[in-house]
Design a protein around this motif. Structure first.
Motif, short mmCIF file in Angstrom:
data_model
loop_
_atom_site.label_atom_id
_atom_site.label_comp_id
_atom_site.label_asym_id
_atom_site.label_seq_id
_atom_site.Cartn_x
_atom_site.Cartn_y
_atom_site.Cartn_z
N ASN A 1 15.42 8.66 -9.80
CA ASN A 1 15.54 9.39 -11.07
C ASN A 1 15.29 8.46 -12.25
OD1 ASN A 1 18.03 12.02 -10.93
ND2 ASN A 1 16.61 11.39 -9.33
N GLY A 2 14.39 8.84 -13.12
CA GLY A 2 14.22 8.07 -14.34
C GLY A 2 12.77 8.04 -14.79
N CYS B 1 14.29 4.08 -17.73
CA CYS B 1 14.62 3.74 -16.35
C CYS B 1 13.36 3.97 -15.53
CB CYS B 1 15.79 4.63 -15.89
SG CYS B 1 16.49 4.12 -14.31
N TYR C 1 26.72 11.32 -9.36
CA TYR C 1 26.31 10.18 -8.54
C TYR C 1 27.50 9.64 -7.74
CZ TYR C 1 22.23 10.05 -11.67
OH TYR C 1 21.14 10.39 -12.41
N ASP D 1 17.00 6.29 -22.52
CA ASP D 1 17.33 6.36 -21.09
C ASP D 1 16.21 5.73 -20.27
OD1 ASP D 1 18.80 6.82 -18.84
OD2 ASP D 1 18.51 8.99 -18.79
N HIS E 1 22.30 11.30 -23.36
CA HIS E 1 21.13 12.12 -23.02
C HIS E 1 21.40 13.63 -22.95
CE1 HIS E 1 22.77 11.86 -18.97
NE2 HIS E 1 22.20 10.71 -18.65
N HIS F 1 27.87 10.52 -18.88
CA HIS F 1 26.77 11.31 -18.30
C HIS F 1 27.43 12.58 -17.81
CE1 HIS F 1 23.09 11.70 -15.48
NE2 HIS F 1 23.80 12.83 -15.42
N PHE G 1 19.34 1.18 -8.30
CA PHE G 1 19.57 2.63 -8.38
C PHE G 1 18.75 3.34 -7.31
CE2 PHE G 1 18.94 6.76 -10.88
CZ PHE G 1 20.24 7.18 -10.69
N MET H 1 14.16 13.10 -13.64
CA MET H 1 15.18 12.32 -14.33
C MET H 1 16.40 13.22 -14.44
SD MET H 1 13.64 12.80 -18.16
CE MET H 1 11.94 12.52 -17.80
N SER H 2 17.54 12.64 -14.69
CA SER H 2 18.74 13.46 -14.80
C SER H 2 19.48 13.14 -16.08
CB SER H 2 19.67 13.21 -13.61
OG SER H 2 19.02 13.64 -12.45
N1 DUC Z 1 19.46 9.41 -15.12
C1 DUC Z 1 18.22 9.01 -14.82
O1 DUC Z 1 17.30 9.83 -14.81
N2 DUC Z 1 18.03 7.71 -14.52
C2 DUC Z 1 19.03 6.73 -14.60
C3 DUC Z 1 20.39 7.24 -14.59
C4 DUC Z 1 20.52 8.63 -15.04
O2 DUC Z 1 21.60 9.07 -15.32
#
Ligand code: DUC
Ligand code: ZN
Ligand code: ZN
Length: 463
Positions: free
Chosen positions: A336-337, A315, A155, A313, A237, A181, A65, A285-286
């Motif tokens: 992101n994560g 990550c 993404y 989530d 999320h 998502h 990622f 993060m998203s």
């Molecule tokens: N969001 C994140 O913050 N990390 C992994 C993938 C995602 O959708």
């Protein structure tokens, strides 16, 4: 191998009662009062809760990622999970271009087997929706044991609305569930351009570029596709008040829009992005962290049933070396994560149950029983006779200060550093085998590397 857990309070999603729980091999064999059975291992559980192990249906282990990999693999990630009382994970399996879903599943299975210490399954993430991949959904649901499918509306590997409609139609026919998502990619793109022109590139603008309205719009669009197809969808999320209102609006009309939220959205706010010295990058993060209003409303949604599950989530990317791998000048290139697989249960108990926002029975539902039902984990999610002995003997009084060095995730920070927890696992069992236990001032892993197995899941049966 047999285990007798004596005199604990068995917590179910509908009520709690004191009993002995007898485990033989992988399974829960008997539950009753004063059971007269001999066991290899006896656990005195008076004053403790006997919980089904938590199920984390949203993890990114060893996932490529943003130019790197999420740092926990199936060994470190599931050890951390076990130490936190999580006894199953359902991980996202990103289809590579040209791959079939089966190839994606077999590829990720090979990465996980021999490493995972608890049971696992996958949600194939559809990123290359060729006609033969759409045709393959039936087999994934009925044969491969993977009836839920992730799609991204953002993404590079996002799918378009047409593909989502086709996936909703096919999953509706065969007992599948689409997970989404939900963020509007074009709103984010435009906000990114505006902030770049203004020179606003600190982590704070990560949150501002992915405003609540982007989540709200995407949920509205996804919900309308569900309405059109008569199918169902699961929003991963969910983070904002506005997003939750959309979910409620559909649900009030009998449209099956389900949703999960995560501990970070229930406990942290966007103020974190203002931390100096690039520290705000830890929370990139998203979707992003939101305001206190959203946080409060998410607890109400969880309590009232508009949100059905809590997942992490997970990550993780280390602050040093990963969150700054592309420099410290632009929020858009921060991987992101955030880490969270180990702190799921303790945060839900402390911030949810101890603070009176949800009951312990609701906690069991959103972490285990409901999650198992949502994702077809037929052998998991309840302390009842016949199910897998995935059990947490939980001490509701045990104090623990969250400290990175006492956790097991392969990352150099936790968003909850210094938070005081009340309630920790005493012993964790995965299919009847002790995998983690409280030891002095922290949890200790005592399981076996590679004992975790791939679990085939059942088609969706309604929720
Ligand atoms: N969001 C994140 O913050 N990390 C992994 C993938 C995602 O959708
Ligand atoms: Zn996501
Ligand atoms: Zn995710």
């Amino acid at each position: 191998m047999s285990v007798l857990i004596k005199g604990g309070l068995v917590v179910t999603s509908t009520g709690s009662y004191t009993a002995d729980v007898y485990v033989e091999g992988d399974k829960i064999k008997q539950i009753g009062t004063n059971l007269e059975v001999k066991a290899d291992e006896v656990v005195a559980a008076a004053g403790k809760y006997v919980l089904p192990g938590a199920i984390d249906p949203h993890t990114h282990l060893a996932m490529p990622f943003m130019g790197t990999y999420s740092q926990d693999d199936f060994e470190s990630g599931t050890i951390a999970a076990a130490c936190g009382g999580v006894t199953s994970v359902v991980d996202f399996d990103l289809q590579a271009k040209g791959e079939s879903l089966l190839e994606a599943i077999e590829r990720k299975k090979a990465i996980a087997l021999g490493k995972a210490v608890i049971d696992f399954s996958f949600h194939p993430a559809v990123t290359d929706p060729r006609p033969e991949v759409i045709d393959e959904l039936k087999k994934a649901i009925e044969e491969y044991g993977t009836p839920s499918f992730k799609v991204f509306m953002v993404y590079d590997f996002r799918v378009d609305d047409y593909t989502m409609i086709r996936l909703l139609e096919e999953t509706n026919k065969y007992g599948g569930l689409v997970q989404v998502h939900a963020e509007n990619v074009y709103m984010i793109q435009r906000m990114n351009e505006i902030f770049a022109e203004e020179g606003n590139l600190s982590p704070w603008y990560h949150a501002k570029s992915r405003a609540n309205i982007a989540e709200e719009e995407a949920i509205e669009r996804a919900g309308k596709m569900v309405e059109m197809t008569g199918s169902r969808i699961y929003i991963v999320h969910l983070s904002s008040l506005e997003g939750l209102r959309k979910v409620k609006k559909f649900r009030d009309r009998g449209i099956d829009v389900f949703a999960e939220t995560c501990p970070q959205y229930l406990t942290l706010t966007e103020e974190r992005y203002k931390e100096p010295d690039w520290n705000g990058a830890k929370y990139v993060m998203s979707p992003p962290l939101r305001s206190q209003n959203s946080l409060d409303e998410l607890w109400r949604g969880l309590r009232g049933g508009d949100l059905q599950t809590v997942a992490t989530d997970h990550c993780p990317f280390s602050f040093k070396g990963r969150k700054d791998m592309n420099g410290k000048d632009d929020y858009k290139v921060i991987p992101n994560g955030a880490p969270g697989i180990e702190t799921l249960l303790m945060l839900l108990h402390t911030e949810g149950v101890v603070r009176g926002r949800i009951t312990k029975e609701r906690m069991v539902d959103v972490l285990s029983t409901g999650t198992a039902r949502m994702f077809g984990l037929a052998e998991k999610g309840e302390v009842i006779v016949g199910k897998d002995a995935d059990i947490v003997v939980f001490d509701p009084e045990q104090k623990f200060t969250i400290t990175q060095s006492r956790l097991h995730m392969n990352v150099d920070y936790t968003p909850w550093e210094g938070w005081e927890m009340t309630g920790m696992p005493s012993v964790v069992y995965s299919r009847g085998k002790r995998v983690a236990e409280w030891s002095g001032d922290r949890m200790k892993f005592v399981g076996e590397i590679g004992r975790g197995k791939f679990v085939k899941r059942e088609p969706f049966e309604g929720f």
